[in-house]
Scaffold this active site. Structure first.
Site, PDB file in Angstrom:
ATOM      1  N   MET A 252      30.229  44.850  37.765  1.00 45.87           N
ATOM      2  CA  MET A 252      31.019  44.518  38.665  1.00 45.87           C
ATOM      3  C   MET A 252      32.405  43.854  38.221  1.00 45.87           C
ATOM      4  O   MET A 252      33.228  43.416  39.073  1.00 45.87           O
ATOM      5  CB  MET A 252      30.794  43.568  39.699  1.00 45.87           C
ATOM      6  CG  MET A 252      29.405  44.031  40.581  1.00 45.87           C
ATOM      7  SD  MET A 252      29.838  45.605  41.361  1.00 45.87           S
ATOM      8  CE  MET A 252      30.752  45.083  42.584  1.00 45.87           C
ATOM      9  N   ARG A 253      32.754  43.542  37.123  1.00 47.99           N
ATOM     10  CA  ARG A 253      33.785  42.948  36.483  1.00 47.99           C
ATOM     11  C   ARG A 253      35.212  43.744  36.877  1.00 47.99           C
ATOM     12  O   ARG A 253      36.133  43.149  36.962  1.00 47.99           O
ATOM     13  CB  ARG A 253      33.642  42.715  35.033  1.00 47.99           C
ATOM     14  CG  ARG A 253      34.851  41.730  34.345  1.00 47.99           C
ATOM     15  CD  ARG A 253      34.842  41.473  32.943  1.00 47.99           C
ATOM     16  NE  ARG A 253      33.852  40.229  32.935  1.00 47.99           N
ATOM     17  CZ  ARG A 253      32.449  40.332  32.189  1.00 47.99           C
ATOM     18  NH1 ARG A 253      32.102  41.387  31.799  1.00 47.99           N
ATOM     19  NH2 ARG A 253      31.884  39.443  32.307  1.00 47.99           N
ATOM     20  N   ALA A 254      34.894  45.115  36.512  1.00 47.34           N
ATOM     21  CA  ALA A 254      35.895  46.035  36.820  1.00 47.34           C
ATOM     22  C   ALA A 254      36.508  45.793  38.336  1.00 47.34           C
ATOM     23  O   ALA A 254      37.774  45.981  38.582  1.00 47.34           O
ATOM     24  CB  ALA A 254      35.729  47.360  36.638  1.00 47.34           C
TER      25      ALA A 254
END
Length: 656
Positions: A252-254
């Site tokens: 989910m970092r993007a």
């Protein structure tokens, strides 16, 4: 487009940089919102990477009535220097346990600049990126529990020719930009003219751009103040989520970085809500480096793929909210409040784009264009090798003994960051505190120690011997002769080489490739840290002819001796993939063994991968392994899943 790199960078104005719009925008957005997580700048030499980063520091808001700092992290820095450590001088002098801050504390509210970040030890990159993402540094070591703020703009620069970052570390950088020198003559003239003018009169040149830089500084400060009031609607958040899902990025970092970047861009252009144009710009900076699932994937983002993904995301986002522009592809005014490059500007294709891999159909792998190979009459016909067989997780090929610690993760080595294995009275990697105190304790009575004070002498100092992992020079000698091409055996061999190259990439080795066929051996890839180039060379490998293995080993010997002078700390590992058939009678076989002995005399470790197949095996590859004083392994034993254990390249052990 870029300023030619040189040592005179400190006072070059940010506004005076010609072109490099995407890089300047990425740095500006991180200055507006440090929580984005920094910028990775990839580019060849002389493309103004350092110049632009250093120029940004002058635009950041001042901190406590002082200018924002630019802290440079040297490649050889230790973890203690980066995060801080116990203040040993105060402990020994005053008996107080005190903390000495490191470079991360100095970079607070400024810029932390890491040149050649791809050459930095992986664990240090993790430490830096954790601090950049959290905005704080937590230290629990040496009996010290300490925490301090560390909000900074993290900027790493690298030259891809010197080796890539692992995909796991690439993902930790918020934004990534590829830079290249312009091929436009007028632009190059302007770059050189400005650089020469600056070098002739730095103060006068900077004064000419002072107002432009001051305006940018005011705009960054205003965008920072407005950031908290920028609204990210559910419509745009759904667009962001759909866009990340369509590119199949991990985790989910993007999504988080894209949302922060889009919000920062909206604040930068003076808007009070995130719009599609902000998401588009953020995607161009956020997604390209996160699409590299494999070490050998080319970086970059296909503009058409981005357009298709945005169109699909627009459908999932639903109708625009009443206060938003219903146009699905808004065209921002380049002279308006948004500034920067037009968001739909098509970027140039990545430099060094790999050629298409050979087709995997029957015609391509079994009967590609055949032609008579040059050399002796009657030699086997030449053909292009088929597509490499399926790759696998390769087992570890390791050099015995303890090396000097070239950066990497393969063989055992003495390093500055590894685990402490023993103390030494000689100089080691850092201080062995416990050993020093014990050595001093024996003499306290004779030195007249007073209560609460320990008296130390220079003879008490003990160094620490630390052991970690090192990178090696992995030199592949690939037999591409007619006997190897039989039954499409070379497809399996190239598949194995690609698997080993992937392993070398992950362990930060340098690699070189020598091919043997016809009447000679060719160094098709000189030693390099950019192992993805080797994969592209294998795609165009041609086979056929005799097996001049002697020339291959002699060429490997020459490479080993040259690299020993250039990089003496990096130990070599020769991996020969062959069936051992030095065709042409008894004499070529004898010459191959003699050449193998000469290579072994260099003390280079070696592994022979036996590529012979079929019911009847001659065992010639095993004899070559003996001549090389190295290890022997069959081709089907290279997979770590099939056979457990470690191959140690040497005469001592081979665990099957």
């Amino acid at each position: 487009m870029a300023q030619v790199g040189s040592g005179i960078d400190a006072g070059f104005p940010f506004s005076a940089v010609v072109g490099q719009d995407q890089l300047r925008l990425a740095l500006t957005l991180c200055a507006v919102h440090p929580g984005i997580g920094g910028v990775l700048v990839r580019g060849e030499k002389g493309t103004a990477k350092s110049t632009v980063v250093r120029a940004l520091a002058a635009l950041l808001p001042p901190v406590d009535d002082r200018p924002a700092r630019l802290v440079e992290l040297p490649v050889g820095a230790t973890e203690d220097r980066v995060v801080g450590s116990l203040d040993l001088e105060k402990v020994l002098r005053d008996g107080e346990r005190a903390f000495q801050p490191g470079l991360l504390a100095a970079a607070h509210d400024g810029i932390l600049y890491v040149d050649e970040v791809n050459l930095l030890h992986d664990h240090l990159v993790d430490v830096l990126l954790d601090a950049a993402a959290m905005g704080r540094v937590h230290i629990e070591r040496d009996g010290i529990s300490h925490s301090h703020p560390a909000r900074f703009v993290m900027v790493g620069t690298m030259n891809p020719e010197e080796g890539e970052l692992r995909p796991q570390l690439l993902d930790r950088f918020g934004l990534a930009v590829d830079v290249a020198a312009s091929r436009d003559v007028d632009t190059r003239m302007q770059v050189v003219r400005r650089r020469l003018d600056y070098e002739a009169d730095p103060a006068g040149f900077a004064a000419g751009f002072a107002e432009q830089d001051a305006a940018l500084a005011r705009r960054i400060a205003a965008a920072r103040d407005a950031l908290a009031g920028v609204r990210l609607s559910d419509t745009e958040l759904r667009r962001i989520a759909a866009l990340c899902a369509s590119f199949d990025v991990d985790g989910m970092r993007a999504d988080l970085v894209l949302a922060r970047t889009a919000t920062a861009h909206a604040a930068w252009r003076g808007a009070d809500a995130v719009a599609e144009e902000d998401v588009r710009v953020a995607a161009e900076l956020t997604l390209p480096h996160r699409r590299r699932r494999d070490p050998f994937d080319e970086p970059g983002l296909d503009p058409q793929q981005l357009e298709d993904a945005l169109r699909d995301a627009a459908e999932q986002a639903g109708p625009p909210e009443p206060d938003q522009d219903p146009d699905p592809d808004p065209e921002p005014d380049p002279d308006g409040p948004g500034g920067g490059p037009a968001p739909d500007e098509t970027p140039s294709p990545p430099a060094g784009q790999a050629p298409d891999a050979p087709a995997g159909d029957a015609e391509a792998t079994d009967g590609e264009t055949r032609r008579q190979a040059p050399g002796a009459p009657g030699s086997a016909p030449e053909r292009k090798v088929g597509a490499p067989a399926a790759q696998f997780r390769a087992r570890l090929l390791q050099i015995p003994g303890v090396g000097e610690g070239a950066p990497g993760r393969r063989s055992r080595a003495r390093t500055a960051q590894g685990r402490t294995v023993r103390q030494t009275a000689e100089r080691g990697h850092g201080l062995h505190l416990v050993g020093t105190l014990f050595a001093a304790a024996e003499h306290q009575a004779t030195r007249g120690r007073t209560a609460g004070r320990m008296k130390l002498a220079p003879s008490d100092i003990r160094g620490a011997h630390r052991e970690g992992r090192e990178g090696n020079l992995v030199l592949f000698v690939v037999d591409a002769s007619g006997s190897m091409a039989a039954r499409d055996r070379l497809s399996a061999v190239t598949g194995a080489v690609v698997s080993l190259l992937r392993d070398a990439y992950q362990r930060r080795d340098k690699v070189a490739v020598i091919t043997v066929r016809g009447s000679s051996a060719e160094l098709v890839l000189p030693p390099t840290s950019s192992v993805d180039v080797a994969v592209r060379r294998l795609a165009s490998l041609r086979t056929g002819g005799r097996s001049p293995l002697a020339q291959g080993f002699l060429e490997a010997r020459a490479v080993v001796l040259r690299e020993r002078v250039r990089d003496p700390r990096r130990r070599p590992l020769v991996v020969a993939l062959t069936d051992g058939r030095a065709t042409g009678g008894v004499e070529p076989v004898h010459r191959a063994r003699v050449a193998a002995g000469l290579l072994a005399d260099t003390s280079a470790a070696a592994v022979v991968v036996d590529c012979e197949t079929g019911m009847i095996r001659l065992g010639l590859a095993r004899e070559l392994a003996t001549a090389l004083r190295g290890a022997y392994v069959r081709l089907d034993e290279l997979s770590a899943e099939q056979v457990a254990g470690v191959v140690r390249a040497g005469t001592s052990t081979f665990a099957a």
